[in-house]
Design a protein around this motif. Structure first.
Motif, mmCIF file in Angstrom:
data_model
loop_
_atom_site.group_PDB
_atom_site.id
_atom_site.type_symbol
_atom_site.label_atom_id
_atom_site.label_comp_id
_atom_site.label_asym_id
_atom_site.label_seq_id
_atom_site.Cartn_x
_atom_site.Cartn_y
_atom_site.Cartn_z
ATOM 1 N N TYR A 47 0.835 -1.194 0.000
ATOM 2 C CA TYR A 47 0.000 0.000 0.000
ATOM 3 C C TYR A 47 0.873 1.248 0.000
ATOM 4 C CZ TYR A 47 1.414 0.862 4.777
ATOM 5 O OH TYR A 47 2.162 1.139 5.890
ATOM 6 N N CYS A 54 -6.350 1.832 -1.198
ATOM 7 C CA CYS A 54 -5.596 1.120 -0.149
ATOM 8 C C CYS A 54 -6.291 1.286 1.197
ATOM 9 C CB CYS A 54 -4.167 1.664 -0.041
ATOM 10 S SG CYS A 54 -3.160 1.495 -1.525
ATOM 11 N N TYR A 123 -1.312 0.372 -6.893
ATOM 12 C CA TYR A 123 -1.674 0.255 -5.478
ATOM 13 C C TYR A 123 -3.186 0.289 -5.329
ATOM 14 C CZ TYR A 123 3.147 1.841 -5.407
ATOM 15 O OH TYR A 123 4.481 1.980 -5.657
ATOM 16 N N PRO A 124 -3.723 -0.509 -4.445
ATOM 17 C CA PRO A 124 -3.056 -1.541 -3.668
ATOM 18 C C PRO A 124 -2.753 -2.766 -4.520
ATOM 19 C CG PRO A 124 -5.401 -1.626 -3.243
ATOM 20 C CD PRO A 124 -5.163 -0.459 -4.162
#
Length: 182
Positions: A47, A54, A123-124
């Motif tokens: 993250y 995230c 991300y994530p």
């Protein structure tokens, strides 16, 4: 009146249990050390501090009781800041973030060297590793509890080893019956 008192105590107790459930997060080094004593696969949440999805993954999916129970029982869970400044020793090599800027700690920063190693480019990403900390697969993007369940069970049961084509994965996906509640 006495029965009402017991009911209220029961409701309060079960409510607190629901909030108290958390995944037992470890560092990568801790997870690898534990694997040597009691082999389990690793699930690593990669993250960043600025990433909205995230934060949703952490708040919604990683606090879901079904996910918490399954992960704590079957995996070593690692939380890793992809743009952080940690120095990590993994498989005999040291990884860091040589371009890290402290003034950018809560904004986009340079990626940690481990992100390349684990093929993380968004991300994530949830990285799955086998019992020897070898990469199985990165799973990109926000996952609900039922979406994550598919991968948790796929890797836990080693069913990924039978999927050498996209068609086999698609068939597995179509036949999968989730048990977790979102």
């Amino acid at each position: 009146m006495k029965q009402l008192k017991y009911v209220l105590v029961f409701i309060a107790f079960t409510s607190l249990q629901g909030f108290a459930q958390e995944i037992n997060w470890l560092s990568l080094e801790e997870a690898v050390a534990l694997q040597k004593k009691a082999p389990k696969k690793i699930m690593m949440d990669v993250y960043t501090s600025w990433c909205g999805p995230c934060k949703m993954l952490d708040r919604n999916t990683f606090h879901n009781a079904d996910v918490v129970n399954y992960v704590n029982k079957n995996y070593y869970a690692v939380k890793f800041n992809a743009e952080g400044n940690d120095v990590v020793t993994f498989k005999g090599k040291t990884y860091s973030n040589p371009n890290y800027k402290p003034e950018m700690a809560n904004r986009r920063n340079s990626p940690h060297q481990l992100t390349s190693f684990f093929q993380v480019n968004a991300y994530p990403t949830i990285v799955f590793m086998d019992e020897k900390a070898d990469l199985l697969a990165p799973v990109r993007g926000y996952q609900t509890a039922t979406q994550l369940e598919l991968y948790l069970k796929l890797f836990k049961k080693d069913e990924h080893k039978m999927m050498d084509t996209q068609e086999k994965f698609n068939n597995y996906y179509a036949a999968f019956k989730p048990e977790f509640k979102d």
